[in-house]
Scaffold this motif. Structure first.
Motif, PDB file in Angstrom:
ATOM      1  N   LYS A 168       0.830  -1.213   0.000  1.00 27.27           N
ATOM      2  CA  LYS A 168       0.000   0.000   0.000  1.00 27.27           C
ATOM      3  C   LYS A 168       0.861   1.258   0.000  1.00 27.27           C
ATOM      4  O   LYS A 168       0.596   2.208  -0.739  1.00 27.27           O
ATOM      5  CB  LYS A 168      -0.935   0.001   1.209  1.00 27.27           C
ATOM      6  CG  LYS A 168      -2.081  -0.981   1.091  1.00 27.27           C
ATOM      7  CD  LYS A 168      -2.955  -0.950   2.335  1.00 27.27           C
ATOM      8  CE  LYS A 168      -4.115  -1.923   2.207  1.00 27.27           C
ATOM      9  NZ  LYS A 168      -4.957  -1.946   3.407  1.00 27.27           N
ATOM     10  N   GLN A 169       1.905   1.251   0.818  1.00 29.20           N
ATOM     11  CA  GLN A 169       2.797   2.408   0.873  1.00 29.20           C
ATOM     12  C   GLN A 169       3.507   2.616  -0.458  1.00 29.20           C
ATOM     13  O   GLN A 169       3.613   3.741  -0.951  1.00 29.20           O
ATOM     14  CB  GLN A 169       3.832   2.233   1.989  1.00 29.20           C
ATOM     15  CG  GLN A 169       3.260   2.283   3.374  1.00 29.20           C
ATOM     16  CD  GLN A 169       4.316   1.968   4.435  1.00 29.20           C
ATOM     17  OE1 GLN A 169       5.519   1.965   4.163  1.00 29.20           O
ATOM     18  NE2 GLN A 169       3.860   1.682   5.643  1.00 29.20           N
ATOM     19  N   LEU A 170       3.991   1.536  -1.040  1.00 30.70           N
ATOM     20  CA  LEU A 170       4.696   1.629  -2.313  1.00 30.70           C
ATOM     21  C   LEU A 170       3.761   2.091  -3.420  1.00 30.70           C
ATOM     22  O   LEU A 170       4.110   2.975  -4.217  1.00 30.70           O
ATOM     23  CB  LEU A 170       5.313   0.267  -2.665  1.00 30.70           C
ATOM     24  CG  LEU A 170       6.166   0.212  -3.918  1.00 30.70           C
ATOM     25  CD1 LEU A 170       7.323   1.198  -3.846  1.00 30.70           C
ATOM     26  CD2 LEU A 170       6.694  -1.206  -4.125  1.00 30.70           C
ATOM     27  N   ALA A 171       2.559   1.524  -3.483  1.00 31.06           N
ATOM     28  CA  ALA A 171       1.589   1.933  -4.501  1.00 31.06           C
ATOM     29  C   ALA A 171       1.246   3.414  -4.356  1.00 31.06           C
ATOM     30  O   ALA A 171       1.135   4.134  -5.355  1.00 31.06           O
ATOM     31  CB  ALA A 171       0.327   1.074  -4.397  1.00 31.06           C
ATOM     32  N   HIS A 172       1.098   3.870  -3.126  1.00 30.52           N
ATOM     33  CA  HIS A 172       0.797   5.284  -2.883  1.00 30.52           C
ATOM     34  C   HIS A 172       1.944   6.169  -3.376  1.00 30.52           C
ATOM     35  O   HIS A 172       1.713   7.164  -4.068  1.00 30.52           O
ATOM     36  CB  HIS A 172       0.522   5.520  -1.389  1.00 30.52           C
ATOM     37  CG  HIS A 172       0.302   6.951  -1.050  1.00 30.52           C
ATOM     38  ND1 HIS A 172      -0.877   7.607  -1.352  1.00 30.52           N
ATOM     39  CD2 HIS A 172       1.113   7.860  -0.461  1.00 30.52           C
ATOM     40  CE1 HIS A 172      -0.782   8.859  -0.959  1.00 30.52           C
ATOM     41  NE2 HIS A 172       0.423   9.043  -0.407  1.00 30.52           N
ATOM     42  N   LYS A 173       3.178   5.793  -3.022  1.00 30.03           N
ATOM     43  CA  LYS A 173       4.352   6.592  -3.422  1.00 30.03           C
ATOM     44  C   LYS A 173       4.515   6.626  -4.945  1.00 30.03           C
ATOM     45  O   LYS A 173       4.946   7.625  -5.505  1.00 30.03           O
ATOM     46  CB  LYS A 173       5.626   6.031  -2.800  1.00 30.03           C
ATOM     47  CG  LYS A 173       5.726   6.229  -1.320  1.00 30.03           C
ATOM     48  CD  LYS A 173       6.234   7.612  -1.016  1.00 30.03           C
ATOM     49  CE  LYS A 173       6.510   7.742   0.469  1.00 30.03           C
ATOM     50  NZ  LYS A 173       6.792   9.098   0.856  1.00 30.03           N
ATOM     51  N   LEU A 174       4.186   5.505  -5.603  1.00 28.50           N
ATOM     52  CA  LEU A 174       4.337   5.433  -7.061  1.00 28.50           C
ATOM     53  C   LEU A 174       3.077   5.888  -7.798  1.00 28.50           C
ATOM     54  O   LEU A 174       3.056   5.931  -9.025  1.00 28.50           O
ATOM     55  CB  LEU A 174       4.688   3.998  -7.481  1.00 28.50           C
ATOM     56  CG  LEU A 174       6.040   3.470  -7.001  1.00 28.50           C
ATOM     57  CD1 LEU A 174       6.177   1.996  -7.345  1.00 28.50           C
ATOM     58  CD2 LEU A 174       7.182   4.279  -7.599  1.00 28.50           C
ATOM     59  N   ASN A 175       2.022   6.164  -7.026  1.00 29.08           N
ATOM     60  CA  ASN A 175       0.745   6.599  -7.583  1.00 29.08           C
ATOM     61  C   ASN A 175       0.172   5.558  -8.557  1.00 29.08           C
ATOM     62  O   ASN A 175      -0.200   5.879  -9.689  1.00 29.08           O
ATOM     63  CB  ASN A 175       0.882   7.970  -8.259  1.00 29.08           C
ATOM     64  CG  ASN A 175      -0.475   8.602  -8.500  1.00 29.08           C
ATOM     65  OD1 ASN A 175      -1.432   8.352  -7.770  1.00 29.08           O
ATOM     66  ND2 ASN A 175      -0.558   9.411  -9.549  1.00 29.08           N
ATOM     67  N   ILE A 176       0.155   4.298  -8.103  1.00 24.37           N
ATOM     68  CA  ILE A 176      -0.407   3.210  -8.899  1.00 24.37           C
ATOM     69  C   ILE A 176      -1.392   2.428  -8.040  1.00 24.37           C
ATOM     70  O   ILE A 176      -1.405   2.559  -6.821  1.00 24.37           O
ATOM     71  CB  ILE A 176       0.691   2.270  -9.455  1.00 24.37           C
ATOM     72  CG1 ILE A 176       1.502   1.624  -8.314  1.00 24.37           C
ATOM     73  CG2 ILE A 176       1.591   3.012 -10.434  1.00 24.37           C
ATOM     74  CD1 ILE A 176       2.537   0.611  -8.787  1.00 24.37           C
TER      75      ILE A 176
END
Length: 181
Positions: free
Chosen positions: A29-37
Motif C-alpha cells: 500500500k505504501q509503495l503503490a501510494h508513493k508510485l501513484n499506482i
C-alpha cells in the motif's frame, strides 16, 4: 478457456514477492501510494468475488467446497476480471503469482504478453529454505517463491530488496530504472 476482456492490456505489473507476510500488504500500500499506482491484493480480489453471484464466483465456491486448490487458470481469470473492471495501466499485484506455473501463465496470457513485469523480492538475506525446523508446507511455499524469483531474474525482471531497506530508496530505484513513468 481464459477470459478475454476486449483488448485491455496491462503495461506494467509490479509483483510483491516474498514469504507470505502481513507486512507485505502494508508495504504494498505504501509503495503503490508513493508510485501513484493501484494495488491489487489477490486475497481481497478472491474474497470480493466470493461475495457476488457471478459464474466465476460459483466456479470458485464449487472448488473450495470440494476442498480443492484453485487451478492456475481460474485464479488468472479472477485477476483478469478484476483488472478489466478498473483497467489500470500500471499496478502492483500482491499474493500472486506464487508458483512458476502461475508466473508462466501470467506472462503468456494476452492481457500481459507485452507487459513489463517486475518482481520486487522482499526476503531475508539468509532465507531458511531448507531449515529442518520449518513445516513441510512452509518449505514448499519458500521453494516456490525462490523458483518465481529465479525465473524473473533470468529475464532481468526483479528488484531484490534487503531487509533493512527504506521505502524512499526502493521508490528511487524503481523510478531511476525506468520502470515507472
Amino acid at each position: 478457456m481464459g477470459i478475454d476482456h476486449l483488448g485491455y492490456r496491462a503495461k506494467k505489473v509490479f509483483l510483491i514477492l516474498g514469504a507470505p507476510s502481513p507486512s507485505h500488504l502494508e508495504l504494498g500500500k505504501q509503495l503503490a501510494h508513493k508510485l501513484n499506482i493501484s494495488i491489487i491484493p489477490i486475497n481481497e480480489v478472491l474474497t470480493d468475488e466470493l461475495l457476488t453471484n457471478s459464474s466465476l464466483a460459483q466456479r470458485i465456491k464449487n472448488r473450495l467446497e470440494l476442498g480443492e486448490i484453485l487451478p492456475n487458470t481460474l485464479v488468472l481469470d479472477l485477476l483478469k476480471s478484476k483488472l478489466a473492471a478498473s483497467k489500470p495501466e500500471t499496478f502492483l499485484l500482491l499474493g500472486y503469482p506464487r508458483t512458476i506455473g502461475q508466473i508462466k501463465l501470467l506472462k503468456s496470457d494476452r492481457m500481459f504478453k507485452e507487459s513489463s513485469i517486475i518482481g520486487i523480492n522482499f526476503m531475508p538475506e539468509n532465507p531458511p529454505y531448507y531449515s529442518k525446523e520449518l513445516p513441510k508446507n512452509v518449505k514448499l511455499i519458500l521453494e516456490q517463491h525462490q523458483e518465481v524469483c529465479d525465473y524473473l531474474f533470468e529475464h532481468n525482471h526483479i528488484i531484490n530488496v534487503k531487509p533493512d531497506f527504506r521505502l524512499s530508496e526502493l521508490v528511487d530505484r524503481i523510478v531511476l530504472s525506468g520502470n515507472i513513468d
